[in-house]
Design a protein around this motif. Structure first.
Motif, PDB file in Angstrom:
ATOM      1  N   ALA A  90      40.928  75.397  31.662  1.00 19.44           N
ATOM      2  CA  ALA A  90      40.966  73.777  32.045  1.00 19.44           C
ATOM      3  C   ALA A  90      41.485  72.859  30.965  1.00 19.44           C
ATOM      4  O   ALA A  90      41.283  71.706  31.553  1.00 19.44           O
ATOM      5  N   PHE A 290      42.848  73.575  37.068  1.00 16.57           N
ATOM      6  CA  PHE A 290      41.483  73.143  37.134  1.00 16.57           C
ATOM      7  C   PHE A 290      40.735  73.921  36.444  1.00 16.57           C
ATOM      8  O   PHE A 290      39.653  74.086  35.962  1.00 16.57           O
ATOM      9  N   GLN A 339      45.678  73.285  45.183  1.00 17.45           N
ATOM     10  CA  GLN A 339      44.826  72.475  45.725  1.00 17.45           C
ATOM     11  C   GLN A 339      44.147  72.894  47.120  1.00 17.45           C
ATOM     12  O   GLN A 339      43.109  72.916  47.430  1.00 17.45           O
TER      13      GLN A 339
END
Length: 346
Positions: A90, A290, A339
């Motif tokens: 991340a 992420f 996403q």
């Protein structure tokens, strides 16, 4: 109750599997598939791009051109290995290219000016890369600074150090120098393959094995996915994060050797965009910004996609500015898909 009143689950089939098989729409099933196999998306893009560019210009799939694409991928493809390790935690590393150029120039200068044996020069390059990444790692893990800010600062610092050390000069090594070995090539049928490409492939095999088959790799994924949960599970997350930077340092040293063979020595202005290009390859390859999800094969596919688009659009006669635009659109599309995939529900 009749025998057909409820579905019978196979021993290895869970309720969520049954739900995914019967209750989800095609889009949801695709979402689940890409969540489990993030490399499938860039693989599909690469295949489609190759087919289209081959139809646009028959020279695209010639052995000479495909060999060129592979050689152009070697530097960024190898650098993407180190970038993948950081992004899986991340984080993000804006300094990998600057460190690579610094290590390359120091090694080349030692060989050219001081006639240092190549193995010793390469060892110095490894030391420079690992120390530079140790600085990044310690600032992130000990002082708790954001990786983006840390590596943005060290990017400028290492770039300045290289320019000061180089004094505006470039270094051209004599053919046959061991430092240029990665630029030498051999034939496989009609394909000319450089040893830099072979070295890049070796990097992917070794690091991919470490990520997939060792406790270190599992801890790296766990730390990137949820650092607090990993810590509560007994994982020393600070040590894992620092190790990711140190291993990335080793990878960067190998990339510096490949760069030396590619440019025939060292140039302080080479690899100016390598930082962003490595991030582009990793993101297009399906690794999540992420953290905790992605694969090295995806990063390799991402690096190939960038080179295929640049090469294919050039052969199609498209303006270079549109080539940059195409890569930008790919990055935005890749992040959008990521996403969407992260919203997957059981």
């Amino acid at each position: 109750m009749s025998a057909t009143s409820a579905p019978v689950l196979e021993p290895a089939e869970t309720v969520s599997d049954l739900s995914a098989r019967r209750g989800h729409s095609p889009a949801q099933r695709l979402q689940h598939l890409l969540h489990r196999r993030p490399a499938l998306s860039p693989l599909a893009v690469l295949i489609i791009a190759i087919v289209i560019f081959s139809l646009v210009n028959a020279r695209f799939y010639s052995a000479v051109n495909l060999s060129l694409v592979a050689q152009q991928t070697a530097v960024i493809g190898s650098l993407a290995v180190g970038q993948t390790l950081i992004i899986l935690t991340a984080g993000i590393d804006l300094s990998v290219g600057a460190i690579m150029v610094l290590a390359c120039f120091i090694a080349a200068n030692l060989v050219y000016t001081d006639h240092t044996p190549v193995p010793l020069a390469l060892l110095v390059a490894v030391l420079v890369s690992v120390v530079a990444q140790a600085i990044n790692g310690l600032l992130v893990t000990r002082i708790k600074l954001p990786p983006f800010i840390v590596t943005l600062g060290t990017f400028n610092a290492f770039t300045a150090i290289t320019l000061i050390y180089a004094k505006g000069q470039t270094i051209t090594l004599n053919p046959g120098s061991g430092l240029l070995w990665t630029g030498e090539s051999f034939l496989i049928g009609n394909f000319r393959v450089t040893y830099g490409v072979v070295l890049m492939a070796g990097l992917y095999l070794v690091i991919a094995y470490a990520l997939r088959c060792t406790a270190w790799g599992r801890h790296l994924y766990a730390t990137g996915d949820d650092a607090e949960a990993a810590r509560l599970a007994g994982i020393n997350t600070r040590r894992v994060l620092l190790s990711a930077y140190l291993v990335a340092g080793l990878v960067i040293a190998v990339s510096a050797w490949i760069l030396a063979g590619r440019v025939g020595g060292a140039d302080p202005n080479s690899g100016l965009n390598a930082n962003l290009e490595s991030i582009t390859a990793v993101v297009i390859g399906g690794t999540s910004l992420f953290g905790g999800r992605g694969s090295l094969i995806g990063s390799l596919l991402g690096a190939l996609i960038v080179q295929v688009f640049d090469n294919g659009l050039a052969l199609a006669g498209v303006d270079a500015n549109y080539q940059v635009l195409a890569v930008g659109v790919l990055v935005i599309a890749a992040v959008s898909v990521d996403q969407w995939i992260r919203k997957v529900k059981a």
